[in-house]
Design an enzyme around this catalytic site. Structure first.
Site, PDB file in Angstrom:
ATOM      1  N   SER A   1      -4.249   4.424   6.066  1.00  0.00           N
ATOM      2  CA  SER A   1      -2.883   4.264   6.506  1.00  0.00           C
ATOM      3  C   SER A   1      -1.857   4.531   5.403  1.00  0.00           C
ATOM      4  CB  SER A   1      -2.685   2.852   7.066  1.00  0.00           C
ATOM      5  OG  SER A   1      -2.853   1.885   6.042  1.00  0.00           O
TER       6      SER A   1
ATOM      7  N   SER B   1      -7.730   2.277   3.549  1.00  0.00           N
ATOM      8  CA  SER B   1      -6.415   2.914   3.607  1.00  0.00           C
ATOM      9  C   SER B   1      -5.840   3.418   2.290  1.00  0.00           C
ATOM     10  CB  SER B   1      -5.405   1.963   4.246  1.00  0.00           C
ATOM     11  OG  SER B   1      -5.557   2.005   5.629  1.00  0.00           O
TER      12      SER B   1
ATOM     13  N   LYS C   1       4.256   1.713  -0.717  1.00  0.00           N
ATOM     14  CA  LYS C   1       3.931   1.711   0.716  1.00  0.00           C
ATOM     15  C   LYS C   1       4.822   0.701   1.423  1.00  0.00           C
ATOM     16  CE  LYS C   1      -0.053   1.151   3.830  1.00  0.00           C
ATOM     17  NZ  LYS C   1      -1.501   0.843   3.884  1.00  0.00           N
TER      18      LYS C   1
HETATM   19  N1  GLN Z   1      -8.328   2.750   9.284  1.00  0.00           N
HETATM   20  C1  GLN Z   1      -8.677   1.369   9.221  1.00  0.00           C
HETATM   21  C2  GLN Z   1      -7.953   0.625  10.319  1.00  0.00           C
HETATM   22  O1  GLN Z   1      -7.336   1.250  11.097  1.00  0.00           O
HETATM   23  C3  GLN Z   1      -8.348   0.800   7.863  1.00  0.00           C
HETATM   24  C4  GLN Z   1      -6.897   0.589   7.688  1.00  0.00           C
HETATM   25  C5  GLN Z   1      -6.532  -0.034   6.366  1.00  0.00           C
HETATM   26  O2  GLN Z   1      -7.317  -0.047   5.424  1.00  0.00           O
HETATM   27  N2  GLN Z   1      -5.323  -0.579   6.320  1.00  0.00           N
HETATM   28  O3  GLN Z   1      -7.997  -0.565  10.414  1.00  0.00           O
END
Ligand code: GLN
Length: 448
Positions: A117, A141, A42
């Site tokens: 994400s 994410s 990532k």
């Molecule tokens: N979707 C959540 C956010 O927008 C979690 C994102 C994540 O785990 N990086 O913060």
């Protein structure tokens, strides 16, 4: 070997857009625990020799001068690091649509999101462009994109995996973890990246777990009442309940548990994570990292223009929310209050995990949605309603394939365990996977 993964990337990457950078000359080594395994990273995690963008324009052109601990460990184990994967900017999002470099498509349905994400990591593995990938999970994410793309994805216990060399979003929540098609591959990558690291002050002094096999007979599987209510898609509920029934048939005991602060957890996260982000992202000032606006008039103008041009809308929203929550006069009402609720959320899990050995839940209320279909930030935030609470509690969570909807979309199951119980989660998941090889249903990308 290497030609195989490259030609796969050449064939399907134009449809999927999982990568922000591909290292066409990547090689691994013939020896080591992951010898020759292709792994994508990532793009929130530094790999020396490859750019880090964090999915943001503000880091355009930034080359990290070192590799993250997890990357060093993968290299030492012989893995082939094929490239950097797309993500929501700085990890803020649930669909990959917040990337400054365009969205990633779900290999199971190219009109849909792979989740976020870590959506690029999920899509890369699901599309067969690599065997495993690293993601990061602040509030879901890793688990959400794993669920949307028919993968196994682990959010480790907070402190289990070093975060040295990953870009900070919300430091009290961020964890790096593996994603793969099978439990076995996911667990093998986890063993390589887990364990203490002196360079990360939050790294736990706990040795990586040995592979264990816990029997299902007498295992107490908790079903939190609050996770089966309003908003849960019937097909997702059916899959989770079918898995519970299957475990029961293997001798496990199903116990109903309660996590009463589930709804408050979402609000808590959206105060704490933006607060930490507003502080962490203050460093992107146009001086030290990445990009600076052109033709600026003085220092203040340089900061303002660099940050307004460099950050996307969601990141700006979080920075403003976080700055507000931390500001004098509001700090006690928002930030301190949220910290207190976080303790209540943690206690919910302590109580539930004294009645049950693991919790079985959905990962997300719905399967993958169409790109562009969920427009309101709040509706997107709700995608994480089942992944955020355990993240606040610092617990390990494993997403695994749990079947498909009638329309052919993957459905994820989530197992949540006690701190440092990743070995148990893998074992419980492995038993289910043996009897339900959903991972064998790969996407039909060639024909689309
Ligand atoms: N979707 C959540 C956010 O927008 C979690 C994102 C994540 O785990 N990086 O913060």
């Amino acid at each position: 070997m290497s030609a195989g993964w490259l030609s796969r990337i050449d064939a399907v990457e134009p449809k999927v857009h999982a990568f922000l950078h591909v290292d066409r000359s990547a090689t691994g080594s013939g020896a080591g625990a992951l010898a020759g395994m292709t792994v994508a990273i990532k793009d929130l995690i530094h790999v020396e020799g490859m750019p880090t963008t964090a999915g943001s324009k503000i880091l355009e052109g930034f080359m990290p001068p070192f590799s993250a601990t997890v990357v060093e460990r993968l290299r030492a184990a012989g893995a082939v690091l094929v490239g950097k994967t797309n993500l929501d900017e700085f990890g803020m999002g649930s669909s990959c649509e917040n990337s400054a470099y365009g969205p990633t498509m779900n290999p199971y349905d190219l009109k849909r999101t792979p989740g976020g994400s870590s959506g690029g990591s999920a899509a890369a593995v699901a599309a067969g462009m690599c065997e495993a990938a690293l993601g990061t999970d602040t509030g879901g994410s890793i688990r959400l994109p794993a669920a949307f793309c028919n993968l196994v994805g682990l959010r480790p216990t907070y402190g289990r995996v070093s975060r040295w060399g990953s870009v900070a979003f919300a430091s009290s929540l961020d964890q790096i973890g593996p994603m793969a098609r099978t439990v076995d591959v996911c667990e093998r990558v986890f063993h390589v990246i887990a364990g203490p690291d002196d360079r990360d002050a939050t790294s736990a002094r706990v040795p990586p777990p040995a592979r264990t096999d816990v029997g299902l007979k007498g295992l107490r599987i908790g079903l939190p009442r609050e996770y089966f209510g309003e908003g849960l898609a019937p097909e997702v509920e059916r899959a989770v309940r079918a898995a519970a029934t299957w475990y029961e048939g293997q001798g496990a005991k199903l116990v109903e548990v309660s996590l009463p602060h589930t709804n408050a957890a979402l609000a808590t996260y959206y105060l704490l994570a933006p607060s930490e982000a507003s502080s962490n992202l203050a460093r992107y000032d146009g001086v030290r990292f990445g990009r600076r606006a052109d033709g600026v008039k003085g220092l203040r103008d340089m900061y303002e223009r660099t940050r307004s041009e460099g950050f996307g809308a969601e990141v700006k929203r979080r920075i403003m929310l976080g700055t507000f929550a931390l500001s004098a006069g509001y700090y006690d009402a928002y930030y301190v209050k949220a910290q207190k609720v976080r303790t209540l959320v943690r206690r919910d899990f302590d109580a539930a995990l004294s009645k049950a050995d693991v919790l079985l839940t959905p990962v997300s209320p719905t399967p993958a949605f169409e790109l562009g279909a969920v427009k309101s930030p709040m509706a997107l935030y709700l995608m994480d309603v089942f992944t955020i609470p355990s993240a606040l509690a610092g617990l390990p969570g494993l997403a695994l394939p749990g079947g498909f909807t009638d329309a052919g979309l993957p459905i994820g199951l989530q197992l949540t365990g006690r701190p440092f119980a990743e070995g148990e989660l893998f074992s419980v998941a492995r038993s289910y996977e043996r009897a339900h090889p959903w991972h064998e249903r790969t996407p039909a990308l060639e024909s689309s």
